[in-house]
Design a protein around this motif. Sequence first.
Motif, PDB file in Angstrom:
ATOM      1  N   LEU A  82      47.069  31.546  32.819  1.00  9.84           N
ATOM      2  CA  LEU A  82      45.977  30.722  32.322  1.00  9.84           C
ATOM      3  C   LEU A  82      44.750  31.595  32.074  1.00  9.84           C
ATOM      4  N   PHE A  83      44.270  31.584  30.840  1.00 11.70           N
ATOM      5  CA  PHE A  83      43.067  32.322  30.459  1.00 11.70           C
ATOM      6  C   PHE A  83      41.992  31.319  30.053  1.00 11.70           C
ATOM      7  N   ALA A  84      40.738  31.612  30.396  1.00 14.14           N
ATOM      8  CA  ALA A  84      39.623  30.726  30.064  1.00 14.14           C
ATOM      9  C   ALA A  84      38.361  31.555  29.831  1.00 14.14           C
ATOM     10  N   GLY A  88      36.012  36.326  34.015  1.00  7.48           N
ATOM     11  CA  GLY A  88      36.142  37.614  34.680  1.00  7.48           C
ATOM     12  C   GLY A  88      37.563  37.981  35.050  1.00  7.48           C
ATOM     13  N   GLY A  89      38.508  37.233  34.545  1.00  6.80           N
ATOM     14  CA  GLY A  89      39.914  37.451  34.857  1.00  6.80           C
ATOM     15  C   GLY A  89      40.725  36.273  34.374  1.00  6.80           C
ATOM     16  N   TYR A  90      41.834  36.008  35.035  1.00  4.37           N
ATOM     17  CA  TYR A  90      42.729  34.926  34.639  1.00  4.37           C
ATOM     18  C   TYR A  90      43.561  34.536  35.841  1.00  4.37           C
ATOM     19  N   ILE A 102      43.475  36.556  39.148  1.00  3.95           N
ATOM     20  CA  ILE A 102      43.635  37.994  38.943  1.00  3.95           C
ATOM     21  C   ILE A 102      42.366  38.518  38.279  1.00  3.95           C
ATOM     22  N   SER A 103      41.569  39.264  39.018  1.00  2.00           N
ATOM     23  CA  SER A 103      40.351  39.851  38.458  1.00  2.00           C
ATOM     24  C   SER A 103      40.715  40.934  37.448  1.00  2.00           C
ATOM     25  N   GLU A 143      48.934  42.843  37.318  1.00  2.00           N
ATOM     26  CA  GLU A 143      48.005  43.908  37.686  1.00  2.00           C
ATOM     27  C   GLU A 143      46.990  44.075  36.566  1.00  2.00           C
ATOM     28  N   ASP A 144      45.855  44.663  36.913  1.00  2.00           N
ATOM     29  CA  ASP A 144      44.807  44.901  35.915  1.00  2.00           C
ATOM     30  C   ASP A 144      45.152  46.178  35.146  1.00  2.00           C
ATOM     31  N   GLN A 145      46.125  46.039  34.240  1.00  2.00           N
ATOM     32  CA  GLN A 145      46.642  47.206  33.529  1.00  2.00           C
ATOM     33  C   GLN A 145      46.713  46.953  32.023  1.00  2.00           C
TER      34      GLN A 145
END
Length: 591
Positions: A82-84, A88-90, A102-103, A143-145
């Motif tokens: 889910l993105f909004a 600052g993340g999802y 997930i930041s 992961e933030d990748q």
Amino acid sequence: MRKPEYLPMQYLIASQNKNKFNKIIRSVLLLLFFWSGLIYGQQSSKITINPLALEYRFMPESPSRREAADPVVQLYKGQYYLFASKSGGYWRSSDLKDWIYISCKTIKSIEAYAPTVLSYDGALYFLASGGKPQIYKTVNPDEDQWEPVPTKFTIGMTDPAFFMDDNQKVYLYWGCSNVDPIMGVEVDPKDGFKPIGEPKVLIQHHEKQYGWEVQGEHNELGTPGWNEGPSVIKYKGIYYLQYASPGTQFRSYADGVYTSTSPLGPFRYETNSPFSYKPGGFIAGAGHGHTFQDKLGNFWHVATMKISVRDWFERRIGLFPAFFDKEGKLYAQTVYTDLPFQIPNTKVNLEKKDLSLPYNLLSRNKPIIVSSALSKFPQGNANDERVESWWSARSGAIGEYLQIDLEKKMAINALQVNFADQDFELKAPQSYSYQYLIEYSLDGKKWSPLIDQRKNTKDHPHELFCLDHKILARYVRITNKKKIPGKFSLYDFRIFGNGLGQKPTAINGLEGQRDTKDPRRITLQWQASPNAKGYILRWGVTAEKLYNATVIYDNRFEGRIFNSAQDYYFSVEAFNENGHSKQSKKLLHIE
């Protein structure tokens, strides 16, 4: 979570008695336990409510407020993402109920508005609104990748939306204006998403024909709305181009739909628009959304819900069951979704049923006692069923409390807590986790614990608690247990269950008329039910499909959302703490 009081499961498990009689008794009780779970949704499905329980992040700028909006959900490698906007993340979920935040730092445009995502060739792609588009890619969104990819789509646009067809061709749609149209173009994901051909005009403004495209809380301002937030889904060879209007700051914020046999049109307006519409209830708005299919084949519409008090963009996320009827018309069920409802574990036919539970609202306008109150935020705001108003104590000290008197003994199945962050000055990346205790009582003197959140670490300003088994109570109290960097405050403290009394009688005398000067405006009235607390008004463009609905608390309705050249059919039902009446026997047809 409170443990069941009526089925001694631990005893059954521990029992060593092997005689035939006890085996039979054990089997019957286990079956009863399972069957009870099916009734209340505990075993057969997950239970959720709107707004969703998420980490609604404080914004980095003033005024201090939380925000998440313009959502999109993508199923990727068996998980929902889910993105909004401005989050600052999802979030990730395996079941559409419990979401893990997930930041994200590697997407430089993560703070932009109206993100869109695309699952293509084994990777997940991200794009948000902006003058110079930049697309990002990952194969591991847990992961933030994320990494930027060469982006040859250079058209400055707002509210983008990816769509991939069955033949793997990819399209990009966009638009956010009270003047400009919704646009679309094919793009080449193998060549930096470079446009293939010229962008096409897909949806123009038609506010003089479609009342719901007019700005205003009740579409009353007479000015063109902001047609925005497009998204596309394909069903049985038909392309459904959805868009929002008239503005995110209004309770009338909704989604309509056009259809075509081609991804770039020409598109035809669907007369059941707006198909996603929620102007009533505790929290309103169901616009700038995205329709998707879950792992079981059920359809959902995730959309923006509004508060818009501290700032126009103070918003939340709602999840609504959706379906296509036999004729291929798209609908979203919104009317019961700020009450607890089920997320099923099997495919369901939503044209024949909804996902609501047999829980009624018990708390609206019931007497309240508080430890203290600010004059501009009185205690009555805490159960008025309007998220735009709230109660605030005079401090954030431990011990501030709010107590609701249900006025008689009732069966309670669930509670929703909605914190209002009064006088907070927090800004991202700061967060806050409320800690509190909820108790219940039959006489207002002897109290028992119900929900213990004294060690809570989740930053969930909206939280639903479903009890394993109903409890009988007249009084419910919530007490602050942690010093707050502001005031202890609640949009609403909401209680669900059954009032153990009589349901309201069916409604008679439904009448209505259309404004001859403005056919977008229809007024309805009916005989008030003496024991009703409110009404569900339903309508549709055919007599057999009354799939649009709203909650109202009067026996009169004035709507300006209607299409000027369209016939409508209406029915109404009453509700109270004990349940719902049958729909009115005679449908009202307005030409």
